[in-house]
Write a protein that holds these residues in place. Structure first.
Motif, PDB file in Angstrom:
ATOM      1  N   PHE A  33      -1.824  -0.990  -2.261  1.00 51.53           N
ATOM      2  CA  PHE A  33      -2.985  -0.101  -2.231  1.00 51.53           C
ATOM      3  C   PHE A  33      -4.328  -0.771  -2.175  1.00 51.53           C
ATOM      4  CE2 PHE A  33      -6.108   3.223  -2.968  1.00 51.53           C
ATOM      5  CZ  PHE A  33      -5.918   4.118  -1.694  1.00 51.53           C
ATOM      6  N   ILE A  34      -4.418  -1.426  -3.076  1.00 52.23           N
ATOM      7  CA  ILE A  34      -5.913  -2.315  -3.435  1.00 52.23           C
ATOM      8  C   ILE A  34      -5.758  -3.274  -2.094  1.00 52.23           C
ATOM      9  CG2 ILE A  34      -7.210  -3.992  -4.806  1.00 52.23           C
ATOM     10  CD1 ILE A  34      -7.570  -0.835  -5.404  1.00 52.23           C
ATOM     11  N   ILE A  45      -2.541  -5.534   8.778  1.00 52.97           N
ATOM     12  CA  ILE A  45      -2.658  -4.204   9.270  1.00 52.97           C
ATOM     13  C   ILE A  45      -3.779  -3.610   8.100  1.00 52.97           C
ATOM     14  CG2 ILE A  45      -0.332  -4.040  10.283  1.00 52.97           C
ATOM     15  CD1 ILE A  45       0.473  -2.844   7.710  1.00 52.97           C
ATOM     16  N   ARG A  46      -4.340  -2.488   8.920  1.00 55.36           N
ATOM     17  CA  ARG A  46      -5.074  -1.771   7.969  1.00 55.36           C
ATOM     18  C   ARG A  46      -4.547  -0.432   7.440  1.00 55.36           C
ATOM     19  NH1 ARG A  46      -9.673   0.501  10.382  1.00 55.36           N
ATOM     20  NH2 ARG A  46      -8.619   0.858  12.286  1.00 55.36           N
ATOM     21  N   LEU A  47      -4.679   0.022   6.381  1.00 53.96           N
ATOM     22  CA  LEU A  47      -4.496   1.409   5.747  1.00 53.96           C
ATOM     23  C   LEU A  47      -5.442   2.283   6.190  1.00 53.96           C
ATOM     24  CD1 LEU A  47      -2.579   2.986   3.610  1.00 53.96           C
ATOM     25  CD2 LEU A  47      -4.388   2.492   1.877  1.00 53.96           C
ATOM     26  N   LEU A  48      -4.826   3.138   7.179  1.00 50.81           N
ATOM     27  CA  LEU A  48      -5.572   4.201   7.645  1.00 50.81           C
ATOM     28  C   LEU A  48      -5.832   5.720   6.890  1.00 50.81           C
ATOM     29  CD1 LEU A  48      -4.352   4.216  11.197  1.00 50.81           C
ATOM     30  CD2 LEU A  48      -6.230   3.124  10.472  1.00 50.81           C
ATOM     31  N   PHE A  60       4.426  15.185  -8.765  1.00 53.33           N
ATOM     32  CA  PHE A  60       4.165  14.001  -8.167  1.00 53.33           C
ATOM     33  C   PHE A  60       5.486  13.027  -8.001  1.00 53.33           C
ATOM     34  CE2 PHE A  60       1.573   9.941  -8.104  1.00 53.33           C
ATOM     35  CZ  PHE A  60       1.267  10.049  -6.779  1.00 53.33           C
ATOM     36  N   ARG A  61       6.063  12.821  -6.911  1.00 50.46           N
ATOM     37  CA  ARG A  61       7.102  11.963  -6.797  1.00 50.46           C
ATOM     38  C   ARG A  61       6.823  10.977  -5.716  1.00 50.46           C
ATOM     39  NH1 ARG A  61       8.014  13.845 -10.872  1.00 50.46           N
ATOM     40  NH2 ARG A  61       9.390  15.275 -11.555  1.00 50.46           N
ATOM     41  N   GLU A  62       6.011  11.206  -4.675  1.00 53.44           N
ATOM     42  CA  GLU A  62       6.058  10.019  -3.610  1.00 53.44           C
ATOM     43  C   GLU A  62       4.586  10.187  -3.093  1.00 53.44           C
ATOM     44  OE1 GLU A  62       8.087  13.412  -0.325  1.00 53.44           O
ATOM     45  OE2 GLU A  62       9.318  11.879  -1.609  1.00 53.44           O
ATOM     46  N   VAL A  63       4.385   8.934  -2.283  1.00 54.02           N
ATOM     47  CA  VAL A  63       3.106   8.656  -1.582  1.00 54.02           C
ATOM     48  C   VAL A  63       3.383   8.316  -0.467  1.00 54.02           C
ATOM     49  CG1 VAL A  63       1.063   7.135  -1.816  1.00 54.02           C
ATOM     50  CG2 VAL A  63       1.903   8.156  -3.804  1.00 54.02           C
ATOM     51  N   TYR A  64       2.567   8.409   0.722  1.00 52.90           N
ATOM     52  CA  TYR A  64       2.788   8.192   1.986  1.00 52.90           C
ATOM     53  C   TYR A  64       1.328   7.216   2.363  1.00 52.90           C
ATOM     54  CZ  TYR A  64       6.777  11.239   2.377  1.00 52.90           C
ATOM     55  OH  TYR A  64       7.849  11.944   2.418  1.00 52.90           O
ATOM     56  N   LEU A  65       1.902   5.880   2.896  1.00 53.56           N
ATOM     57  CA  LEU A  65       0.772   5.200   3.379  1.00 53.56           C
ATOM     58  C   LEU A  65       0.964   5.064   4.862  1.00 53.56           C
ATOM     59  CD1 LEU A  65       1.085   2.160   1.037  1.00 53.56           C
ATOM     60  CD2 LEU A  65      -0.097   4.113   0.780  1.00 53.56           C
TER      61      LEU A  65
END
Length: 82
Positions: A33-34, A45-48, A60-65
């Protein structure tokens, strides 16, 4: 791959399932993430966006990038360089 409903562009979505269950996976998720938010280079690639569908911390179980969609994957790029 998905279509961004705001920009109407194609994006890539990476699902990070239970990224904070173990210390090592939490460190990896944080590092990714950082890096995606701080490095600005035309070949990276850029994180949008990043989000979770979970509404409470207890669930809280999952994160979407959400990232830029690239036309080629790393394997294809390496294969073409040979």
């Amino acid at each position: 791959m998905a279509d961004d409903s705001v920009t109407a562009k194609r994006v890539a979505i990476k699902k990070m399932q239970q990224p904070f269950v173990m210390t090592m996976s939490a460190k990896r998720a944080y590092r990714e993430f950082i890096l995606l938010t701080t490095i600005q280079h035309p070949n990276i690639i850029r994180l949008l966006n990043a989000f979770t569908p979970d509404s409470t911390l207890a669930n809280f179980r999952e994160v979407y990038l959400v990232m830029e969609l690239m036309t080629h994957n790393l394997h294809e790029v390496i294969h073409r360089l040979r």
